[in-house]
Design a protein around this motif. Structure first.
Motif, PDB file in Angstrom:
ATOM      1  N   THR A 375      40.141  51.435  39.409  1.00  0.00           N
ATOM      2  CA  THR A 375      40.393  49.995  39.351  1.00  0.00           C
ATOM      3  C   THR A 375      41.101  49.534  40.620  1.00  0.00           C
ATOM      4  O   THR A 375      41.710  50.330  41.333  1.00  0.00           O
ATOM      5  CB  THR A 375      41.263  49.631  38.127  1.00  0.00           C
ATOM      6  N   GLY A 376      41.026  48.239  40.888  1.00  0.00           N
ATOM      7  CA  GLY A 376      41.691  47.691  42.059  1.00  0.00           C
ATOM      8  C   GLY A 376      41.805  46.184  41.972  1.00  0.00           C
ATOM      9  O   GLY A 376      41.083  45.525  41.215  1.00  0.00           O
ATOM     10  N   ASN A 377      42.735  45.659  42.758  1.00  0.00           N
ATOM     11  CA  ASN A 377      42.919  44.211  42.855  1.00  0.00           C
ATOM     12  C   ASN A 377      42.888  43.870  44.341  1.00  0.00           C
ATOM     13  O   ASN A 377      43.889  43.946  45.039  1.00  0.00           O
ATOM     14  CB  ASN A 377      44.241  43.787  42.230  1.00  0.00           C
ATOM     15  N   GLY A 378      41.718  43.505  44.840  1.00  0.00           N
ATOM     16  CA  GLY A 378      41.539  43.375  46.280  1.00  0.00           C
ATOM     17  C   GLY A 378      41.426  41.957  46.784  1.00  0.00           C
ATOM     18  O   GLY A 378      40.798  41.740  47.828  1.00  0.00           O
ATOM     19  N   TRP A 379      42.065  41.012  46.106  1.00  0.00           N
ATOM     20  CA  TRP A 379      41.957  39.615  46.555  1.00  0.00           C
ATOM     21  C   TRP A 379      42.472  39.449  47.985  1.00  0.00           C
ATOM     22  O   TRP A 379      41.958  38.635  48.755  1.00  0.00           O
ATOM     23  CB  TRP A 379      42.734  38.686  45.615  1.00  0.00           C
ATOM     24  N   TRP A 380      43.480  40.243  48.338  1.00  0.00           N
ATOM     25  CA  TRP A 380      44.104  40.104  49.647  1.00  0.00           C
ATOM     26  C   TRP A 380      43.278  40.748  50.767  1.00  0.00           C
ATOM     27  O   TRP A 380      43.589  40.591  51.940  1.00  0.00           O
ATOM     28  CB  TRP A 380      45.502  40.722  49.621  1.00  0.00           C
ATOM     29  N   THR A 381      42.201  41.450  50.382  1.00  0.00           N
ATOM     30  CA  THR A 381      41.365  42.107  51.391  1.00  0.00           C
ATOM     31  C   THR A 381      40.114  41.300  51.722  1.00  0.00           C
ATOM     32  O   THR A 381      39.218  41.813  52.400  1.00  0.00           O
ATOM     33  CB  THR A 381      40.920  43.496  50.901  1.00  0.00           C
ATOM     34  N   ALA A 382      40.039  40.069  51.257  1.00  0.00           N
ATOM     35  CA  ALA A 382      38.844  39.254  51.488  1.00  0.00           C
ATOM     36  C   ALA A 382      38.523  39.182  52.979  1.00  0.00           C
ATOM     37  O   ALA A 382      39.400  38.976  53.813  1.00  0.00           O
ATOM     38  CB  ALA A 382      39.055  37.845  50.943  1.00  0.00           C
ATOM     39  N   GLY A 383      37.260  39.398  53.309  1.00  0.00           N
ATOM     40  CA  GLY A 383      36.846  39.385  54.704  1.00  0.00           C
ATOM     41  C   GLY A 383      36.991  40.726  55.397  1.00  0.00           C
ATOM     42  O   GLY A 383      36.707  40.840  56.594  1.00  0.00           O
ATOM     43  N   THR A 384      37.451  41.757  54.670  1.00  0.00           N
ATOM     44  CA  THR A 384      37.586  43.100  55.239  1.00  0.00           C
ATOM     45  C   THR A 384      36.716  44.069  54.432  1.00  0.00           C
ATOM     46  O   THR A 384      36.125  43.710  53.416  1.00  0.00           O
ATOM     47  CB  THR A 384      39.046  43.589  55.200  1.00  0.00           C
ATOM     48  N   SER A 385      36.673  45.307  54.882  1.00  0.00           N
ATOM     49  CA  SER A 385      35.858  46.329  54.205  1.00  0.00           C
ATOM     50  C   SER A 385      36.694  47.226  53.296  1.00  0.00           C
ATOM     51  O   SER A 385      36.204  48.248  52.817  1.00  0.00           O
ATOM     52  CB  SER A 385      35.147  47.195  55.250  1.00  0.00           C
ATOM     53  N   ILE A 386      37.943  46.861  53.027  1.00  0.00           N
ATOM     54  CA  ILE A 386      38.851  47.750  52.301  1.00  0.00           C
ATOM     55  C   ILE A 386      38.344  48.079  50.907  1.00  0.00           C
ATOM     56  O   ILE A 386      38.292  49.248  50.501  1.00  0.00           O
ATOM     57  CB  ILE A 386      40.269  47.151  52.248  1.00  0.00           C
TER      58      ILE A 386
END
Length: 411
Positions: A375-386
């Motif tokens: 699971t993950g919460n990647g809202w802060w990585t928008a525009g990246t490949s993380i």
């Protein structure tokens, strides 16, 4: 002109003839070329596409071909910084600030990787160099250096040796050692063959029967909105997925926000009369800090299933706060709960950052789990490949050990 002098003249003239470069010129350009190649390898290998992970196996060769410790350090920095290129923008988004804090963290995070590889580099070729690279790989795979051991070439094992399990991991370790030795051409040919075969026969890992992962697009709102309306919306999403025939529904990291008795009762009441079990991310807080957790909720019980072993350094895990008598950061549970059991199924949980480093997945696999839940919460990585890299890494581990995987991310 004597024959000896004439011979020297001819050799000098041949070396300086057009189309040929002298050894000094080749050596002068060798370092910059290796650095550029390391950047390309880091960017392509960690593009977020699982089948490009084997490109990272070229890094040991570039490291071994460095002619000095300084060049080896620059090659290591180029590879690591290119692989983690999404960090500055992500950190800037997370802190709602400019790029400078992210750039600073980006450079600081590369320090351990560069230091380990620079110190273990040797100018003497042979078995010693291969052994030294293996030592660097082990150090960057395990704590404490492994805490920031992103972009580890060993992750490619899941693509090159799918289904081989620990034998595949051993084969990958032997391969990276050979890539750092004089036998690298043979290693490259063999790895290329395995890579082509894997790409031609690749299939995504299976989804366990009765399980379903829910990807959300709630952005920064996920877990920060504690309103009844927010939870009702998530519950409606769960019931919609359950109507498709799934009994176990996985929600992303932090989906439930703060884990409280009130939240537990709300979800249990709405699940009453069904056989649905919800596996979701939440946070358990106290005066000293908080735990990033996965909870399991059904009509009959609501319990903490897993406590994250390695939260994101700096943004979540802030050990200096405890050293200075402050609290508030996320706690680490480094070697705790590598697997959990739910309804007779042994699960290897990986939350967010744990998917980017080596040891959490390997520690879990030591216990022969039946499946992986990532699971993950990647809202802060928008525009990246993380997030794409997180998914690719989790899929690689599932393929290596031949286990099903369920993923749930928020963007």
């Amino acid at each position: 002109m004597t024959p000896d002098i004439l011979g020297r003249y001819r050799i000098a003239a041949f070396s300086a003839s057009p189309g040929r470069s002298s050894p000094s010129i080749r050596n002068r350009w060798r370092g910059p070329v290796l650095i550029v190649l390391s950047i390309v390898v880091g960017k392509v290998g960690w593009s977020g596409t699982v089948l490009t992970l084997p490109v990272a196996m070229v890094f040991p060769l570039l490291w071994a071909k460095s002619r000095s410790r300084v060049v080896a350090a620059a090659v290591s920095a180029g590879y690591f910084l290119a692989a983690s290129r999404g960090l500055p923008q992500g950190v800037a988004t997370f802190y709602a600030a400019d790029l400078w804090p992210g750039l600073l963290l980006w450079v600081m995070a590369s320090t351990s990787f560069v230091t380990v590889h620079a110190l273990l580099w040797t100018r003497h070729p042979g078995k010693g160099r291969a052994v030294r690279y293996l030592a660097a790989a082990v150090l960057m795979g395990l704590p404490p250096f492994g805490i920031t051991g992103w972009a580890h070439p060993m992750t490619a094992a899941g693509v090159l040796f799918s289904g081989w399990g620990w034998w595949g991991l051993a084969a990958t370790a032997a391969s990276i050692a050979m890539m750092a030795s004089r036998y690298w051409p043979a290693a490259a040919i063999v790895l290329g063959g395995f890579w082509l075969w894997s790409a031609a026969t690749w299939t995504e890992p299976s989804l366990p029967d009765g399980w379903n992962g829910v990807d959300l697009e709630l952005g920064q709102r996920l877990g920060r909105d504690g309103s009844l309306q927010y939870h009702r919306g998530l519950i409606a999403t769960v019931h919609a997925r359950a109507a498709e025939g799934s009994r176990f529904i996985v929600l992303p990291e932090s989906a439930l926000g703060f884990w409280t008795p009130t939240v537990a009762r709300l979800w249990q009441e709405d699940l009453r009369g069904s056989d649905i079990t919800v596996i979701a991310g939440a946070a358990v807080i106290d005066a000293a800090g908080y735990d990033n957790v996965i909870v399991a909720i059904s009509a009959d019980e609501a319990r903490i299933l897993y406590r994250e072993r390695m939260p994101v350094p700096v943004s979540m895990w802030q050990p200096w706060r405890a050293w200075t008598g402050q609290g508030g950061g996320a706690r680490t549970h480094l070697l705790a709960n590598p697997f959990v059991e739910l309804a007779g199924t042994r699960i290897a949980p990986l939350i967010c950052y744990e998917q980017l480093i080596l040891w959490p997945a390997l520690q879990s696999m030591l216990h022969a789990p039946d499946m992986i839940v990532a699971t993950g919460n990647g809202w802060w990585t928008a525009g990246t490949s993380i997030v794409a890299i997180q998914r690719a890494s989790a899929v690689a581990w599932a393929k290596l050990f031949g286990v099903p995987i369920v993923m749930a991310f928020n963007m």
